[in-house]
Design an enzyme around this catalytic site. Structure first.
Site, PDB file in Angstrom:
ATOM      1  N   SER A   1     -13.213   1.540   1.948  1.00  0.00           N
ATOM      2  CA  SER A   1     -12.993   0.121   1.764  1.00  0.00           C
ATOM      3  C   SER A   1     -14.275  -0.645   2.052  1.00  0.00           C
ATOM      4  O   SER A   1     -14.939  -0.373   3.051  1.00  0.00           O
ATOM      5  CB  SER A   1     -11.893  -0.351   2.714  1.00  0.00           C
ATOM      6  OG  SER A   1     -11.776  -1.743   2.687  1.00  0.00           O
TER       7      SER A   1
ATOM      8  N   GLY B   1       0.141  -0.279  16.753  1.00  0.00           N
ATOM      9  CA  GLY B   1       1.268   0.457  16.180  1.00  0.00           C
ATOM     10  C   GLY B   1       1.572   0.166  14.729  1.00  0.00           C
ATOM     11  O   GLY B   1       2.537   0.718  14.186  1.00  0.00           O
ATOM     12  N   HIS B   2       0.743  -0.670  14.083  1.00  0.00           N
ATOM     13  CA  HIS B   2       0.974  -1.000  12.677  1.00  0.00           C
ATOM     14  C   HIS B   2       0.078  -0.098  11.833  1.00  0.00           C
ATOM     15  O   HIS B   2      -1.136  -0.300  11.760  1.00  0.00           O
ATOM     16  CB  HIS B   2       0.655  -2.469  12.426  1.00  0.00           C
ATOM     17  CG  HIS B   2       1.341  -3.035  11.222  1.00  0.00           C
ATOM     18  ND1 HIS B   2       2.714  -3.120  11.125  1.00  0.00           N
ATOM     19  CD2 HIS B   2       0.851  -3.550  10.061  1.00  0.00           C
ATOM     20  CE1 HIS B   2       3.032  -3.675   9.968  1.00  0.00           C
ATOM     21  NE2 HIS B   2       1.927  -3.928   9.302  1.00  0.00           N
TER      22      HIS B   2
ATOM     23  N   ASN C   1     -15.444   2.804   5.554  1.00  0.00           N
ATOM     24  CA  ASN C   1     -14.374   2.420   6.481  1.00  0.00           C
ATOM     25  C   ASN C   1     -13.212   3.401   6.363  1.00  0.00           C
ATOM     26  O   ASN C   1     -12.702   3.649   5.265  1.00  0.00           O
ATOM     27  CB  ASN C   1     -13.905   1.001   6.159  1.00  0.00           C
ATOM     28  CG  ASN C   1     -13.054   0.412   7.266  1.00  0.00           C
ATOM     29  OD1 ASN C   1     -13.049   0.902   8.389  1.00  0.00           O
ATOM     30  ND2 ASN C   1     -12.345  -0.659   6.941  1.00  0.00           N
TER      31      ASN C   1
ATOM     32  N   ASP D   1       0.830  -1.207   0.000  1.00  0.00           N
ATOM     33  CA  ASP D   1       0.000   0.000   0.000  1.00  0.00           C
ATOM     34  C   ASP D   1       0.866   1.259   0.000  1.00  0.00           C
ATOM     35  O   ASP D   1       0.773   2.100   0.897  1.00  0.00           O
ATOM     36  CB  ASP D   1      -0.932   0.025   1.204  1.00  0.00           C
ATOM     37  CG  ASP D   1      -1.853  -1.180   1.248  1.00  0.00           C
ATOM     38  OD1 ASP D   1      -2.254  -1.650   0.169  1.00  0.00           O
ATOM     39  OD2 ASP D   1      -2.175  -1.639   2.354  1.00  0.00           O
TER      40      ASP D   1
ATOM     41  N   GLU E   1     -11.676  -1.035  -2.609  1.00  0.00           N
ATOM     42  CA  GLU E   1     -10.923  -0.243  -1.633  1.00  0.00           C
ATOM     43  C   GLU E   1      -9.780   0.492  -2.331  1.00  0.00           C
ATOM     44  O   GLU E   1      -9.620   0.426  -3.548  1.00  0.00           O
ATOM     45  CB  GLU E   1     -10.381  -1.134  -0.514  1.00  0.00           C
ATOM     46  CG  GLU E   1      -9.528  -2.288  -0.974  1.00  0.00           C
ATOM     47  CD  GLU E   1      -9.260  -3.263   0.163  1.00  0.00           C
ATOM     48  OE1 GLU E   1      -9.632  -2.985   1.305  1.00  0.00           O
ATOM     49  OE2 GLU E   1      -8.662  -4.324  -0.103  1.00  0.00           O
TER      50      GLU E   1
ATOM     51  N   GLY F   1     -10.110  -6.950  10.524  1.00  0.00           N
ATOM     52  CA  GLY F   1     -11.464  -7.460  10.533  1.00  0.00           C
ATOM     53  C   GLY F   1     -12.502  -6.521  11.090  1.00  0.00           C
ATOM     54  O   GLY F   1     -13.653  -6.919  11.288  1.00  0.00           O
TER      55      GLY F   1
END
Length: 470
Positions: free
Chosen positions: A180, A100-101, A160, A44, A213, A124
């Protein structure tokens, strides 16, 4: 970006942060390709941005991970926006369980800052948020988190709040798209003084849990093009991603004519995703990621070239080096008159329609800086960075000596310009309306000397140095 679906996917944390440069087209030629080297991992990837002589590629990863390059080919020097293991405190309330991701950042220069938008979510879930952080310099960063831009609360039909993307329109306005699956994709204008949204979000595409998305919008000529991915990502060699495109005459849609741009698999490239477009030297460079079938499905950065044929983008990787397509690189510039060494500015830092354009000693204010925006037709709009108004031939005049001012951008030929290279690295700035060029009246070297249009004479008061302002 990873999406919350009813089908379990591999956790995003297991996907390496990789970056790709890609060019848009309806068919992909794999005979030749730009061979990226160094640290080419990406997932991404952001739109590629440049500070000084360094390109920055932000991508999914802990702390908002990035890598850099001086030539768009060799990538290295990885870093993070936030120290790994730390993040702004507002995230804990917006997205409980965040670890933190950061997902799918995008970057843009607005005024005196670079802004990086980022997604925070958990796998999810549609309880997500997009934040923005800014710095005056990417090469020597001093990051300031500006807070939350938009969020979703976990509803099954909400847009989203992941996968942000930003672009600058011909009139200088900046638009933010995101979304998304769940409620589809949305867009809103950005307040360029703080990076927040300047208006409510408008739904533009998808919804009803459709597998869509990672939007990205660009404009070429009279059309806006909405790029997006379909299918499930983050499955490595089993990724279902493919990239599609639709178009509209309005940034707010409706977008129609959906067609496939990047198929799911070409050669060793599998599951391409997440378009970003760098407009450099008249070329369109498209960045995406792909899963490398020759390297255990690792996700990597790719660069291809995009052209437009019969009103639709076409993609090729049939090139082996970064090149010039005979145009000017989009960006923020100052313009310095050769004869006087003074800069073109909106007089007295006015934001009013009709404010005069003159020359003055360079002081570094936004009224002396201009966005040069490629319209994809060999023509450019020139938008003042302070007022966001267009460089304009007064009263749509074709007369020699007609005044140059600023005015709300309306897209006519009196606000469209061409750049003609002349000796010494200078350019003439030519009106599409009249064919005349920008001229400092009477070859004056004084502050406040007026700028008007005049037939080209080759004189130094009609020659301008374009200096990128980073």
């Amino acid at each position: 970006m990873i999406v919350a679906t009813k089908t379990p996917l591999r956790p995003l944390r297991r996907v390496l942060a990789l970056a790709t440069l890609v060019f848009g087209s309806l068919c992909v030629n794999t005979a030749l390709a730009l061979d990226l080297t160094g640290i080419t991992n990406s997932h991404d990837p952001s739109t590629l941005v440049r500070d000084g002589n360094t390109y920055f590629h932000f991508t999914t990863g802990d702390g908002i991970w990035y890598s850099t390059s001086s030539d768009l080919v060799q990538w290295g020097n990885p870093g993070t926006v936030f120290p790994v293991g730390t993040w702004p405190s507002w995230i804990n309330d917006a997205v409980p369980g965040f670890e933190g991701h950061f997902w799918a950042p995008d970057a843009i220069q607005m005024g005196d800052y670079y802004y990086v938008y980022y997604s925070v979510s958990t796998f999810g879930s549609s309880r997500s948020a997009i934040g923005v952080v800014r710095t005056p310099s990417l090469e020597n960063p001093s990051w300031q988190d500006m807070g939350m831009v938009v969020q979703s609360h976990g509803g099954s039909n909400e847009i989203n709040a992941i996968d942000p993307a930003v672009f600058r329109d011909h009139d200088g306005r900046v638009y933010f798209s995101y979304g998304s699956w769940f409620g589809g994709l949305g867009v809103a204008e950005v307040n360029q003084s703080n990076g927040m949204l300047a208006e409510p979000v408008t739904h533009i595409y998808g919804g009803g849990h459709d597998s869509i998305e990672a939007p990205y919008i660009t404009r070429n000529g009279d059309y806006y093009y909405l790029f997006f991915t379909r299918g499930r990502c983050c499955l490595g060699v089993d990724s279902e991603y493919e990239i599609q495109v639709a178009r509209s005459t309005s940034v707010y849609g409706p977008y129609t004519g959906e067609r496939n741009l990047f198929p799911n698999e070409v050669g060793n490239r599998k599951g391409p995703g997440h378009v970003g477009i760098l407009k450099q030297d008249g070329c369109n460079y498209v960045s995406t990621h792909y899963y490398d079938l020759n390297d255990n499905g690792n996700s990597k950065l790719d660069i291809q070239m995009m052209n437009f044929v019969n009103g639709w983008p076409t993609i090729t990787d049939n090139f082996t080096s970064i090149q010039s397509c005979g145009g000017v690189t989009e960006g923020l510039y100052s313009f310095t008159a050769q004869h006087s060494g003074k800069s073109m500015e909106v007089e007295y830092a006015s934001t009013a329609n009709g404010a005069n354009v003159v020359q003055f000693d360079f002081m570094g204010g936004l009224n002396q800086k201009w966005y040069v925006i490629d319209q994809g037709t060999g023509e450019y709009s020139i938008i003042n960075a302070l007022s966001l108004k267009g460089l304009d031939v007064w009263n749509v005049s074709t007369d020699a000596g007609a005044n140059i001012a600023q005015w709300d951008y309306w897209g006519g030929t009196g606000q469209r310009w061409q750049f003609n290279a002349v000796t010494g690295g200078y350019v003439e700035i030519q009106s599409v309306l009249s064919g005349h060029v920008l001229d400092v009246q009477g070859q004056s070297s004084a502050n406040h000397a007026n700028i008007l249009q005049w037939p080209s004479t080759g004189a130094s008061n009609q020659r301008w140095q374009m200096q990128r302002e980073y």
